[in-house]
Design a protein around this motif. Structure first.
Motif, short mmCIF file in Angstrom:
data_model
loop_
_atom_site.label_atom_id
_atom_site.label_comp_id
_atom_site.label_asym_id
_atom_site.label_seq_id
_atom_site.Cartn_x
_atom_site.Cartn_y
_atom_site.Cartn_z
N UNK A 75 0.81 -1.22 0.00
CA UNK A 75 0.00 0.00 0.00
C UNK A 75 0.84 1.27 0.00
N UNK A 76 2.08 1.20 0.45
CA UNK A 76 2.95 2.39 0.48
C UNK A 76 3.78 2.52 -0.80
N UNK A 77 3.62 1.57 -1.74
CA UNK A 77 4.38 1.55 -2.99
C UNK A 77 5.89 1.59 -2.71
N UNK A 78 6.29 0.77 -1.75
CA UNK A 78 7.69 0.68 -1.36
C UNK A 78 8.53 -0.13 -2.34
N UNK A 79 7.89 -0.94 -3.17
CA UNK A 79 8.62 -1.85 -4.03
C UNK A 79 8.24 -1.66 -5.50
N UNK A 80 9.18 -1.92 -6.40
CA UNK A 80 8.93 -1.71 -7.83
C UNK A 80 8.12 -2.84 -8.48
N UNK A 81 6.88 -2.99 -8.01
CA UNK A 81 5.94 -3.97 -8.55
C UNK A 81 5.07 -3.30 -9.60
N UNK A 82 4.67 -4.05 -10.60
CA UNK A 82 3.78 -3.51 -11.63
C UNK A 82 2.33 -3.58 -11.16
N UNK A 83 1.52 -2.59 -11.55
CA UNK A 83 0.10 -2.62 -11.19
C UNK A 83 -0.60 -3.85 -11.77
N UNK A 84 -1.68 -4.29 -11.15
CA UNK A 84 -2.42 -5.46 -11.65
C UNK A 84 -2.73 -5.33 -13.14
N UNK A 85 -2.47 -6.42 -13.84
CA UNK A 85 -2.74 -6.46 -15.28
C UNK A 85 -1.70 -5.79 -16.14
N UNK A 86 -0.69 -5.17 -15.55
CA UNK A 86 0.35 -4.46 -16.32
C UNK A 86 1.71 -5.12 -16.08
N UNK A 87 1.75 -6.42 -16.20
CA UNK A 87 2.97 -7.18 -15.93
C UNK A 87 4.06 -6.85 -16.94
N UNK A 88 5.28 -6.69 -16.45
CA UNK A 88 6.42 -6.37 -17.31
C UNK A 88 6.89 -7.56 -18.13
N UNK A 89 6.76 -8.75 -17.59
CA UNK A 89 7.21 -9.95 -18.28
C UNK A 89 5.99 -10.81 -18.56
N UNK A 90 5.75 -11.11 -19.83
CA UNK A 90 4.57 -11.89 -20.21
C UNK A 90 4.96 -13.04 -21.12
N UNK A 91 4.07 -14.02 -21.15
CA UNK A 91 4.26 -15.20 -21.99
C UNK A 91 2.96 -15.47 -22.73
N UNK A 92 2.94 -15.18 -24.02
CA UNK A 92 1.74 -15.35 -24.83
C UNK A 92 1.71 -16.64 -25.63
N UNK A 93 2.81 -17.39 -25.59
CA UNK A 93 2.92 -18.62 -26.37
C UNK A 93 3.03 -19.81 -25.42
N UNK A 94 2.27 -20.84 -25.68
CA UNK A 94 2.36 -22.07 -24.87
C UNK A 94 3.68 -22.77 -25.19
N UNK A 95 4.32 -23.29 -24.17
CA UNK A 95 5.56 -24.05 -24.32
C UNK A 95 5.44 -25.34 -23.53
N UNK A 96 6.31 -26.30 -23.79
CA UNK A 96 6.23 -27.56 -23.03
C UNK A 96 6.39 -27.32 -21.53
N UNK A 97 5.66 -28.05 -20.73
CA UNK A 97 5.79 -27.96 -19.28
C UNK A 97 7.01 -28.75 -18.84
N UNK A 98 7.59 -28.31 -17.74
CA UNK A 98 8.79 -28.98 -17.24
C UNK A 98 8.47 -30.03 -16.17
N UNK A 99 7.26 -30.01 -15.65
CA UNK A 99 6.89 -30.96 -14.59
C UNK A 99 7.03 -32.40 -15.06
N UNK A 100 7.54 -33.23 -14.19
CA UNK A 100 7.68 -34.67 -14.43
C UNK A 100 8.59 -35.02 -15.60
N UNK A 101 9.56 -34.17 -15.88
CA UNK A 101 10.52 -34.44 -16.95
C UNK A 101 11.88 -34.75 -16.34
N UNK A 102 12.74 -35.33 -17.15
CA UNK A 102 14.12 -35.54 -16.74
C UNK A 102 14.81 -34.18 -16.66
N UNK A 103 16.00 -34.14 -16.11
CA UNK A 103 16.73 -32.88 -16.02
C UNK A 103 16.96 -32.29 -17.41
#
Length: 171
Positions: A75-103
């Motif tokens: 609430x005091x805006x002490x940290x450099x967070x982006x406002x809701x819905x205005x994310x600096x880093x986004x991912x618009x493309x689906x990629x393979x999931x890493x869960x349950x995979x080998x290293x």
């Protein structure tokens, strides 16, 4: 912040896979609490960004929900967070999931994940910046490593990682 087991594992799972979005607010509060109690590690951080989920992730874009909650909690805006819905880093493309995979599979999925990311702000704001990259679960470190390399290649001077939970080491 903690070991990925027991109740914490259950609650992260409920947020990610069952869409119980109320947990995002709690995790957002934990994130802000950590930042408040670790000023030395927040020194010089220019951007706090989540390691994004795909925009079509179902039932919920969990990292985005956590980051939105953290912004609301700060609430005091002490940290450099982006406002809701205005994310600096986004991912618009689906990629393979890493869960349950080998290293090797996790590394390949992490490289594809990092390649699919876009910085939404002015690309000049990333140059020379220090970024705190937030994720929910740390398993092998491949995703944080690949995303950090991508951000560094885009001009970030330093990328730090913070995770809610670390999977226990196995024999």
């Amino acid at each position: 912040m903690a070991v990925y087991s027991g109740a914490l594992k259950d609650k992260i799972h409920k947020l990610k896979y069952e869409g119980m979005s109320g947990w995002a607010m709690i995790f957002g509060r934990l994130l802000v609490g950590w930042m408040e109690s670790h000023p030395e590690q927040m020194q010089g951080v220019d951007h706090v960004v989540g390691n994004p989920a795909h925009s079509g992730r179902q039932p919920i874009q969990h990292i985005e929900a956590i980051m939105d909650a953290a912004y609301t909690e700060d609430t005091t805006r002490s940290f450099p967070l982006s406002p809701p819905g205005a994310h600096r880093l986004v991912k618009d493309t689906e990629t393979p999931r890493s869960a349950n995979r080998t290293l090797d599979g996790k590394r390949a999925a992490a490289a594809a994940h990092a390649a699919a990311l876009t910085w939404t702000g002015d690309t000049g704001e990333i140059k020379g910046s220090t970024i705190l990259l937030v994720d929910d679960v740390f398993t092998s470190g491949s995703q944080l490593q690949h995303v950090a390399l991508r951000l560094r290649a885009s001009g970030a001077a330093d990328v730090r990682g913070l995770v809610l939970a670390r999977v226990p080491w196995s024999g």
